[in-house]
Design an enzyme around this catalytic site. Structure first.
Site, PDB file in Angstrom:
ATOM      1  N   ARG A   1      -8.972 -44.817   8.589  1.00  0.00           N
ATOM      2  CA  ARG A   1      -8.534 -46.041   8.832  1.00  0.00           C
ATOM      3  C   ARG A   1      -9.295 -47.529   8.380  1.00  0.00           C
ATOM      4  NH1 ARG A   1      -4.206 -43.950  10.560  1.00  0.00           N
ATOM      5  NH2 ARG A   1      -2.464 -44.378  11.903  1.00  0.00           N
TER       6      ARG A   1
ATOM      7  N   GLU B   1      -3.100 -53.452   4.814  1.00  0.00           N
ATOM      8  CA  GLU B   1      -2.427 -52.451   3.972  1.00  0.00           C
ATOM      9  C   GLU B   1      -0.982 -52.228   4.521  1.00  0.00           C
ATOM     10  OE1 GLU B   1      -3.962 -47.569   4.874  1.00  0.00           O
ATOM     11  OE2 GLU B   1      -1.651 -47.705   5.490  1.00  0.00           O
TER      12      GLU B   1
ATOM     13  N   HIS C   1      -1.524 -43.813   1.628  1.00  0.00           N
ATOM     14  CA  HIS C   1      -1.242 -43.433   3.204  1.00  0.00           C
ATOM     15  C   HIS C   1      -1.022 -42.618   3.049  1.00  0.00           C
ATOM     16  CE1 HIS C   1      -2.312 -44.700   7.633  1.00  0.00           C
ATOM     17  NE2 HIS C   1      -1.961 -43.548   7.636  1.00  0.00           N
TER      18      HIS C   1
HETATM   19  C1  GLV Z   1      -1.615 -41.272  10.468  1.00  0.00           C
HETATM   20  O1  GLV Z   1      -2.383 -42.260   9.623  1.00  0.00           O
HETATM   21  C2  GLV Z   1      -1.015 -40.989  11.799  1.00  0.00           C
HETATM   22  O2  GLV Z   1      -1.785 -41.873  12.809  1.00  0.00           O
HETATM   23  O3  GLV Z   1      -0.597 -39.909  11.558  1.00  0.00           O
END
Ligand code: GLV
Length: 306
Positions: free
Chosen positions: A221, A250, A269
């Protein structure tokens, strides 16, 4: 009983897979719910708080992502939250980390320029045994990432709150050992979740602990690091490159200098997408467990934040 699905994408595919895994149960896509008070299980990535509040008999939330910060915000019903710990997602993330670490360790970024200039010259080579990979966060995902590198001969360092004792991995535990962990890792790969304890963990002092010429890959994160400290570490500190699959905020605002830093690679992501077929099986198995009075797993521990 009703199972409501609210995935991020691939809605019909989710419906098909989860329905097949739970024959005889009423599985529906949000918002096709006749009576919200019938909803017993919510299988979702996100949900508006006002919609959540209508599920007055909800028994559990089954998260469709590895991260659970969305289920710790105000307005989340006080029911168990089952985390998604999917080995297939972990393998995707291991592949992402391998791609980028190899890119820098093996200098693959140099060869396209050479080809354009018809140059045949081998770039400098760092042996795998001299390129320790450090993984921040050593749960299902971190351990899978570690295994992928270990199989190829990379020395593995793991940093976590609770440590570990596997022989093939050098374990570092807690804040007191974080600088040592960083100092011994040519690649630092972050898979830590966003919690109170991890917010701002990687600041200027921590980045400065990394060895000269090291690389940083973030697929946990964005809140784990201080963006300015990262830029500083790239500009005048030890980092030669960074890869961010996640950022805070983000997406980044248009005027963020991170977009245009030459040694910073941003991806949107995509390190580890939730895999519908494997995740459906895990979710359904947990619903079956709850229906027969057993504990689902793994559960979000709200006191630790993941
Ligand atoms: C993606 O970031 C997730 O939490 O699966």
């Amino acid at each position: 009983m009703t199972v409501v699905l609210n995935p991020f994408s691939r809605h019909q595919e989710w419906l098909k897979h989860v329905s097949e895994e739970l024959p005889g149960e009423n599985v529906v896509l949000w918002p096709d719910v006749d009576d919200p008070s019938d909803v017993q299980f919510l299988v979702a990535w996100l949900m508006r708080r006002s919609d959540l509040a209508t599920f007055t008999n909800l028994e559990a939330i089954l998260s469709l992502g590895a991260g659970t910060e969305q289920w710790q915000k105000d307005g989340t019903p006080d029911v168990p939250v089952v985390r998604l710990a999917d080995p297939e997602m972990a393998s995707e993330m291991a592949a992402y980390a391998l791609y980028w670490v190899l890119h820098f360790q093996r200098e693959f970024s140099k060869t396209p320029g050479q080809q354009a200039n018809k140059v045949f010259q081998q770039p400098p080579y760092t042996q795998t045994a001299q390129f320790p990979v450090g993984i921040l966060g050593y749960g299902t995902i971190g351990a899978r990432v570690g295994q992928a590198f270990a199989d190829l001969g990379y020395p593995i360092n793991a940093w976590s709150r609770s440590g570990g004792d596997s022989e093939s991995v050098t374990h570092y535990q807690g804040l007191a050992q974080l600088d040592d962990f960083l100092a011994n890792s040519m690649a630092a790969v972050n898979v830590l979740p966003s919690t109170e304890a991890t917010t701002g963990l990687l600041d200027a002092k921590r980045f400065a602990a990394l060895p000269a010429g090291s690389v940083f890959v973030n697929m946990g994160r964005g809140t784990v690091l201080d963006n300015e400290a990262l830029m500083e570490a790239l500009d005048s500190g030890p980092l030669r490159a960074a890869v961010l699959d996640v950022t805070s905020p983000e997406p980044l605002p248009e005027d963020s200098p991170l977009w245009s830093h030459p040694n910073l690679h941003l991806t949107p992501h995509i390190a580890g997408a939730t895999q519908v077929s494997s995740a459906s099986k895990l979710v359904a198995a947990n619903i079956r467990r709850m229906l027969s009075g057993e504990e689902p797993f793994p559960l979000l521990d709200r006191s630790r934040g993941y």
